[in-house]
Design a protein around this motif. Structure first.
Motif, short mmCIF file in Angstrom:
data_model
loop_
_atom_site.label_atom_id
_atom_site.label_comp_id
_atom_site.label_asym_id
_atom_site.label_seq_id
_atom_site.Cartn_x
_atom_site.Cartn_y
_atom_site.Cartn_z
N LEU A 233 15.57 38.44 -8.94
CA LEU A 233 14.27 38.78 -8.32
C LEU A 233 13.13 38.19 -9.13
O LEU A 233 12.17 37.65 -8.57
CB LEU A 233 14.11 40.30 -8.22
N LEU A 234 13.26 38.29 -10.46
CA LEU A 234 12.18 37.81 -11.33
C LEU A 234 12.05 36.29 -11.29
O LEU A 234 11.04 35.75 -11.71
CB LEU A 234 12.42 38.25 -12.78
N PRO A 238 8.65 34.68 -8.03
CA PRO A 238 7.59 33.77 -8.49
C PRO A 238 7.84 32.31 -8.12
O PRO A 238 6.88 31.58 -7.86
CB PRO A 238 7.57 33.95 -10.00
N ILE A 239 9.09 31.89 -8.03
CA ILE A 239 9.33 30.49 -7.67
C ILE A 239 8.87 30.23 -6.24
O ILE A 239 8.26 29.21 -5.95
CB ILE A 239 10.82 30.10 -7.84
N SER A 240 9.13 31.19 -5.32
CA SER A 240 8.71 30.95 -3.93
C SER A 240 7.22 30.71 -3.85
O SER A 240 6.75 30.01 -2.96
CB SER A 240 9.06 32.12 -3.01
N GLY A 241 6.45 31.32 -4.72
CA GLY A 241 5.01 31.17 -4.64
C GLY A 241 4.45 30.18 -5.65
O GLY A 241 3.23 30.02 -5.74
N ALA A 285 5.06 38.82 3.03
CA ALA A 285 5.89 39.58 3.97
C ALA A 285 7.33 39.06 3.92
O ALA A 285 8.28 39.84 3.87
CB ALA A 285 5.33 39.46 5.38
N ALA A 286 7.48 37.74 3.88
CA ALA A 286 8.83 37.17 3.87
C ALA A 286 9.57 37.60 2.62
O ALA A 286 10.76 37.95 2.67
CB ALA A 286 8.75 35.64 3.94
N ILE A 287 8.87 37.59 1.49
CA ILE A 287 9.53 37.99 0.24
C ILE A 287 9.97 39.45 0.30
O ILE A 287 11.09 39.80 -0.06
CB ILE A 287 8.60 37.74 -0.97
N VAL A 288 9.06 40.30 0.82
CA VAL A 288 9.41 41.73 0.90
C VAL A 288 10.66 41.90 1.75
O VAL A 288 11.60 42.62 1.38
CB VAL A 288 8.23 42.54 1.48
N SER A 292 14.28 43.08 0.20
CA SER A 292 14.87 44.37 0.55
C SER A 292 16.25 44.19 1.16
O SER A 292 17.15 44.99 0.90
CB SER A 292 13.95 45.20 1.45
N ILE A 293 16.43 43.11 1.94
CA ILE A 293 17.79 42.85 2.46
C ILE A 293 18.74 42.60 1.28
O ILE A 293 19.84 43.16 1.20
CB ILE A 293 17.78 41.61 3.38
N TYR A 294 18.29 41.79 0.34
CA TYR A 294 19.12 41.42 -0.81
C TYR A 294 19.54 42.64 -1.62
O TYR A 294 20.72 42.84 -1.92
CB TYR A 294 18.33 40.44 -1.67
#
Ligand SMILES: Nc1ncnc2c1ncn2[C@@H]1O[C@H](COP(=O)(O)OP(=O)(O)OP(=O)(O)O)[C@@H](O)[C@H]1O
Ligand SMILES: [Mg+2]
Lengths: 304, 375
Positions: A233-234, A238-241, A285-288, A292-294
């Protein structure tokens, strides 16, 4: 005697839960206030901006309050490749970082457990990159990979690269930079999980006929899962953004832009604030949703 | 690679096994042979190397030198998972991320035994925990965890089962019950058990052979009754039950007995029950073999008599009473008297003589150092 005294005191304190509960609430107040002020306010403002329409005056960079949901459709339509690329890069970089970090963390936490000097040294090495600004380090890689650097020249000399090949601006360079920058965020949580691993459980696995690989799969890895999940997650979030590594000023090129770069361009260059805000909200929103699925799929809510 | 579920007990042999930790010798040259199907108890004070010995047999620790043989096969270089051995760990080592049932089924699954879950359930039933099968280990009490650890090892029917104080956390009733259960399983399947315990009663009660370990060495080994009746060293005499020990120069030797002079008193032991017959010799007697009298008993060649002394302490321990008798110039002697209602005196300070039959004396190979009393 001292133990008896200590043991006797502890329950007495726990006997006043309502009072402690209220105190805890008071202690939470500053935090809640902080969260309200510095998280919810900007979020609200961001959502507001994402729904704005251009000012009738037609002036560039001027927008007025509206409910322009079309901004979202426009953002997705215009920047879908960058959105997909962002999550693709993030996924790939996270997997590579995990593959590199797990053995490192395992070595430091398990193999070097009884060698404090080695352990301290290795841990320092893991966090050493933090001593230098991420921008500088990424810039250093730009130099190392630049077109007439010794790396590229050597690759050309030994014939792996053609005369017009390059590294900067390729997907490889960007993913390399992302992995490099976020490896400590993956290594440290896994390390802390493995550091707490009771090696006697590993011994028990061997005693119960499990070979070292099975013992790893059935005992060591499941017990380090909390660290693996926080680590992924960590790095993934941050990589996605991230907008530094993939930027043209650093390791990226025209075909490597991620959402972060698009948001940056829309905010700072084109001054299309609504589209930039809509993209930010979408990213969040996509990350959330993904996270949560993960977390649910990995079935370790109770471990986290 | 399916393996037979029911294994046979195999014999264990340790040949000059030694374990050194940096700057410390935990096990000193251990020679040991346990025949297949035997219940062997290893007894010794804390830190004497019991767990280290078990770990070397299980393959979790590599001996500094020496060999470990199981069923006649040298397994010194085998990995733990290759050895037909299971351990009930002193700290249980239950897997926290698995249910109790999965913990018990773990070994069966690894060996691809058919029907692991029914077998694990049966093992849990044996330790009376099947109602907790779906719990996690951390939701169990210490004694319950210990029983899960027992079931997890026993269910595999290993050729050799190592038990590291497996009943330490249980109350007396459950302990007795588990002891019977263990003994049943052991004799039924003919498994070899190596049982480490602090509880001498447990060791004497269950084991075919008891070994007393001290400072990384086995002091004495043998059938429980023999060990108790004829301890050979001061450590064993003090560690296994209680002993009154007397040290003196040998004064008389006959074909039947030797006598020592203990601070002016003659103490005699039969030659068949001594280890050493010259110089300074320690002669001992168990407290339950001694008696006390209100008047001086007649001296005889078949009886040792000491006294008079004063009763300084009386402890009622249930079936027998324990008396401390302080004799001037001689010291303290402990006497157990059966609590059958015919004990002569029970008053503190009463003047008494102590006697025991010569045939109950035993002679030691070494002299007490005083260190044994600490334990
Ligand atoms: N890994 C190790 N490194 C150094 N010393 C050790 C190590 N393991 C055990 N020892 C030492 O070896 C000695 C024997 O330890 P061991 O655990 O075998 O004792 P034990 O007889 O099982 O005691 P207990 O009855 O308290 O369990 C102890 O003095 C202990 O401190
Ligand atoms: Mg131990």
């Amino acid at each position: 005697m001292a133990f008896v005294a200590l043991g006797g005191n502890a329950p007495a304190k726990a006997q006043t839960p309502t009072k402690t509960g209220r105190v805890a609430l008071y202690l939470l107040l500053p935090g809640l206030f902080y969260l309200g002020l510095f998280f919810l306010t900007p979020l609200f403002s961001l959502i507001l901006t994402s729904l704005k329409a251009p000012s009738p005056s037609g002036e560039i960079g001027r927008y007025e309050v509206a409910a322009e949901f079309g901004n979202y459709l426009y953002a997705v339509g215009q920047y879908l490749p960058q959105i997909i690329r962002s999550f693709g890069f993030a996924l790939l970089a996270t997997i590579i970082a995990l593959a590199i970090s797990y053995p490192i963390a395992y070595f430091i936490a398990v193999k070097a457990r009884n060698k404090p000097l080695l352990k301290g040294l290795l841990l320092t090495l893991v966090i050493a990159p933090f001593f230098i600004s991420m921008l500088l380090r990424t810039f250093a890689w730009k130099q190392i990979f630049s077109n007439d650097s010794w790396v590229v020249n050597t690759l050309k000399d030994i014939g792996i690269f053609g005369s017009d090949s390059y590294i900067i601006g390729t997907n490889f360079a960007v993913i390399f930079g992302l992995v490099y920058n976020f490896i400590p965020f993956m290594t440290l949580p896994i390390f802390s999980s493995l550091d707490r691993l009771d090696l006697r459980l590993v011994e028990a696995g061997g005693d119960l006929y499990a070979n070292p690989f099975t013992t790893f799969r059935k005992i060591t890895f499941p017990l380090s899962l909390p660290g693996v999940i926080s680590g992924t997650l960590l790095t993934f979030i941050p990589i996605s953004g991230d907008y530094v590594v993939a930027s043209r000023d650093f390791l990226g090129g025209p075909d490597t832009a991620m959402i972060g770069n698009v948001v940056e361009a829309n905010f700072l260059r084109i001054q299309d604030y609504p589209t930039a805000s809509a993209l930010s909200v979408l990213l969040m929103a996509a990350i959330v949703v993904l996270v949560s699925i993960y977390v649910r799929r990995s079935g370790t809510e109770d471990l986290l | 690679m399916a393996t037979d579920f029911v294994a046979r007990g195999q014999d264990l042999e340790l040949v000059e096994v030694r374990k050194e930790f940096p700057g410390f010798v935990a096990v000193e040259s251990l020679d040991l042979k346990i025949p297949a199907g035997e219940f062997f108890a290893l007894l010794g004070p804390s830190g004497c190397g019991k767990t280290t010995t078990l770990r070397m047999i299980a393959g979790l620790e590599t001996p500094t030198s020496g060999k470990v043989l199981i069923g006649g096969k040298d397994v010194t270089d085998q990995k733990p998972h290759e050895r037909p051995v299971n351990t009930v760990f002193q700290n249980y080592a239950l897997f926290p991320h698995m249910t109790v049932l999965e913990n018990v089924a773990f070994g069966l699954r690894q060996r691809k035994v058919d029907d692991p879950l029914p077998k694990a359930t049966a093992a849990l039933e044996m330790v009376e925990l099947n109602h907790l099968a779906s719990r996690r280990p951390q939701q169990l009490s210490g004694g319950q965890q210990q029983r899960v650890a027992l079931a997890r090892a026993l269910v595999n029917r290993p050729a050799l089962l190592l038990l590291d104080e497996p009943l330490g956390a249980l109350d007396l009733k459950l302990r007795r019950q588990m002891q019977l259960e263990l003994k049943d399983i052991q004799s039924e399947v003919g498994l070899t058990f190596l049982h480490v315990t602090h509880d001498q009663e447990e060791a004497m009660d269950m084991a075919d052979t008891v070994a007393v370990m001290n400072h990384g060495r086995i002091e004495q080994m043998g059938a429980p009754e023999k060990l108790y009746d004829r301890p050979k060293t001061a450590f064993v005499a003090k560690f296994l039950g209680q002993s009154n020990l007397f040290v003196g120069e040998v004064t008389d030797k006959s074909s039947e007995t030797i006598s020592i002079n203990f601070r002016g008193n003659k103490i005699t032991a039969p030659n068949s029950r001594i280890e050493k017959s010259s110089g300074k010799v320690a002669i001992g007697v168990r407290p339950e073999k001694t008696e006390f009298h209100e008047s001086k008993p007649a001296a005889s060649s078949t009886q040792n008599v000491l006294g008079p002394g004063k009763i300084t302490d009386i402890r009622f321990t249930g079936v027998s009473n324990q008396y401390q008798i302080e004799i001037p110039e001689i010291g303290e002697i402990t006497v157990f008297a059966q609590n059958v209602g015919r004990s002569p005196v029970v008053e503190l300070g009463a003047e008494v003589w102590v006697s025991w039959k010569v045939e109950h004396s035993f002679g030691l190979a070494d002299l007490p150092t005083g260190e044994e009393d600490i334990e």
